[in-house]
Design a protein around this motif. Structure first.
Motif, mmCIF file in Angstrom:
data_model
loop_
_atom_site.group_PDB
_atom_site.id
_atom_site.type_symbol
_atom_site.label_atom_id
_atom_site.label_comp_id
_atom_site.label_asym_id
_atom_site.label_seq_id
_atom_site.Cartn_x
_atom_site.Cartn_y
_atom_site.Cartn_z
ATOM 1 N N SER A 53 0.922 -1.287 0.065
ATOM 2 C CA SER A 53 0.010 0.029 -0.122
ATOM 3 C C SER A 53 0.831 1.345 0.049
ATOM 4 O O SER A 53 0.580 2.183 -0.639
ATOM 5 C CB SER A 53 -0.890 -0.072 1.370
ATOM 6 O OG SER A 53 -1.777 1.110 1.273
ATOM 7 N N ALA A 54 1.824 1.345 0.825
ATOM 8 C CA ALA A 54 2.872 2.364 0.762
ATOM 9 C C ALA A 54 3.622 2.641 -0.432
ATOM 10 O O ALA A 54 3.941 3.689 -0.981
ATOM 11 C CB ALA A 54 3.793 2.160 1.910
ATOM 12 N N THR A 55 4.008 1.398 -1.112
ATOM 13 C CA THR A 55 4.501 1.684 -2.300
ATOM 14 C C THR A 55 3.417 2.405 -3.477
ATOM 15 O O THR A 55 4.150 3.256 -3.873
ATOM 16 C CB THR A 55 4.892 0.279 -2.919
ATOM 17 O OG1 THR A 55 5.730 -0.670 -2.241
ATOM 18 C CG2 THR A 55 5.440 0.395 -4.475
ATOM 19 N N TYR A 56 2.386 1.986 -3.494
ATOM 20 C CA TYR A 56 1.289 2.546 -4.363
ATOM 21 C C TYR A 56 1.423 3.931 -4.074
ATOM 22 O O TYR A 56 1.395 4.878 -4.891
ATOM 23 C CB TYR A 56 -0.036 1.944 -4.187
ATOM 24 C CG TYR A 56 -1.073 2.830 -4.727
ATOM 25 C CD1 TYR A 56 -1.219 2.874 -5.971
ATOM 26 C CD2 TYR A 56 -2.086 3.351 -3.704
ATOM 27 C CE1 TYR A 56 -2.307 3.845 -6.410
ATOM 28 C CE2 TYR A 56 -2.910 4.234 -4.345
ATOM 29 C CZ TYR A 56 -3.095 4.353 -5.392
ATOM 30 O OH TYR A 56 -4.183 5.370 -5.954
ATOM 31 N N ALA A 57 1.126 4.325 -2.610
ATOM 32 C CA ALA A 57 0.871 5.800 -2.340
ATOM 33 C C ALA A 57 1.920 6.632 -2.375
ATOM 34 O O ALA A 57 1.714 7.568 -2.707
ATOM 35 C CB ALA A 57 0.241 5.698 -0.837
ATOM 36 N N LEU A 58 2.965 6.032 -2.280
ATOM 37 C CA LEU A 58 4.209 7.042 -2.164
ATOM 38 C C LEU A 58 4.734 7.258 -3.627
ATOM 39 O O LEU A 58 4.977 8.428 -4.218
ATOM 40 C CB LEU A 58 5.478 6.298 -1.547
ATOM 41 C CG LEU A 58 6.738 6.898 -1.083
ATOM 42 C CD1 LEU A 58 6.379 8.305 -0.285
ATOM 43 C CD2 LEU A 58 7.892 6.174 -0.482
ATOM 44 N N VAL A 59 4.728 6.351 -4.459
ATOM 45 C CA VAL A 59 5.013 6.402 -5.780
ATOM 46 C C VAL A 59 3.806 7.338 -6.724
ATOM 47 O O VAL A 59 4.146 8.369 -7.368
ATOM 48 C CB VAL A 59 5.164 5.130 -6.634
ATOM 49 C CG1 VAL A 59 5.297 5.472 -8.188
ATOM 50 C CG2 VAL A 59 6.180 4.275 -6.084
#
Length: 406
Positions: A53-59
């Motif tokens: 989830s963090a990968t999606y949101a951060l990118v």
């Protein structure tokens, strides 16, 4: 008494693009928590769910300003159509990877590509600004959009978690992806209200992130965004520990309910206090109301504490977007607005990962310590930046409006 909200919707096309934009941005709330709900059930590990989830949101947070910068130069339809298509297809791949237990790296790759999703909040606010530039109705329009953002979090996050808990793990993400596709098509087909492409003005050829007010607001909202994700992830963990996982949907739903109501009221009042002071008050309320979350040990007390902690979110958005509109050159408004949502997105990414790690390491309740720390940093940032955020410092013919060329 005249209703200011009825006034803004008298302009042709406003009802149509506002409704379509609401549907198109539901995935902003549904996707991050939907990924957590999906992967925590299919793979049983909160750290993995939080990391993807963090990968999606951060990118997405880092890509969105670049996408919006292209939108300012080439137009909404020319850029948003292909980026939305990439995002929809990638979300579909992520759902398949979770369901079929493909290798872990495929989850991260799909999440990374899905992050191409354009910033619908920025696109819709650019349309309002084009219609009401330099008019008091713009403040009301921004208030409406901030309230709509809250409804997105009320309906989106709650719907995503509820579907995953009630039907099957991927249900929230399936609905989120469909809404993204349908809402974006409906929004982008409304070409009559699409802002025209403006040539760069007043040497505004660099990125607006070089402006000090934009930096201050973005940095502060990183930590405001962290409180959102922390509350969502921790709520899911606490309700599961209490044996009532279905209650997470209700608790997350009430999170933004108070803020929605207060945002509507603030927009109608059209407060006269300087925007930077309004922002400081709103962020102070967010910081202080994170403290009761530490003592919520039952579902009812958790719901009350979460409701209270969300009351100042919408006023924070209203004032932040208002400050951006006054400090950023018109030809770069979409990018400027996107940096606000970027700050929130980065915060949600970091908050989701930090809260997931805290929950796995120290137990569900400990996740709220991330909220307390994030609220304190956000408040300190806004207070320290009061002088630079003052809108009286903005001079359309001076250095504040000129973005250095790259």
């Amino acid at each position: 008494m005249r209703n200011p909200y009825s006034d803004i919707f008298r302009a042709p096309g406003t009802k149509g693009f506002a409704a379509a934009a609401f549907i198109a941005r539901l995935p902003i709330a549904m996707a991050p928590i939907g990924i957590v709900a999906m992967l925590s059930q299919t793979h049983g590990e909160y750290w993995l769910a939080g990391a993807v989830s963090a990968t999606y949101a951060l990118v997405n947070a880092f890509l969105s300003p670049q996408v919006s910068r292209l939108v300012d130069r080439l137009g909404q339809s020319a850029i948003a159509v292909p980026t939305t298509l990439v995002s929809v297809l990638s979300f579909a791949a992520l759902i398949a990877a979770a369901n079929q237990h493909w290798p872990i790296w495929t989850l991260f790759l799909a999440a990374l590509l899905a992050a191409a999703m354009p910033s619908i909040p920025a696109l819709v606010r650019a349309r309002w600004t084009e219609i009401f530039r330099n008019r008091p109705e713009l403040y009301t329009a921004f208030a409406f959009e901030s309230a709509a953002d809250e409804l997105v979090y009320v309906a989106g996050a709650s719907l995503s978690v509820g579907l995953s808990a009630a039907l099957f793990p991927e249900a929230g993400m399936v609905v989120s992806t469909l809404l993204l596709a349908l809402g974006s098509v409906a929004f982008l087909l409304q070409r009559s209200t699409e802002p025209p492409v403006r040539p760069a003005e007043q040497a505004a050829t660099g990125s607006v992130i070089r402006l000090r007010p934009v930096q201050i607001i973005t940095f502060a909202l990183i930590f405001v965004g962290a409180t959102f994700a922390t509350t969502e992830v921790t709520t899911v963990a606490i309700t599961k520990q209490l044996g009532q996982p279905e209650a997470a949907s209700l608790v997350i739903g009430v999170y933004a309910l108070g803020s929605f109501v207060l945002g509507i009221i603030v927009g109608a009042l059209n407060l006269k206090a300087p925007l930077q002071r309004q922002l400081a008050v709103a962020v102070a309320v967010i910081a202080l109301t994170t403290l009761p979350l530490l003592f919520a040990g039952t579902v009812p007390t958790l719901a009350v504490a979460v409701f209270v902690s969300g009351v100042a979110i919408s006023p924070t958005f209203i004032t932040a977007f208002g400050l951006i509109e006054r400090h950023v050159p018109p030809a770069m408004l979409t990018e400027g607005v996107t940096w606000v949502t970027t700050g929130i997105g980065i915060g949600m990414a970091l908050g989701s990962f930090a809260a997931g790690w805290m929950v796995d390491t120290f137990g569900p309740q400990s996740g709220f310590f991330v909220s307390v720390a994030a609220g304190a940093v956000a408040l300190a940032t806004v207070l320290a930046g009061q002088r630079r955020l003052a809108t009286s410092d903005y001079d359309p013919d001076g250095d504040e409006a000129a973005v250095p060329a790259e």
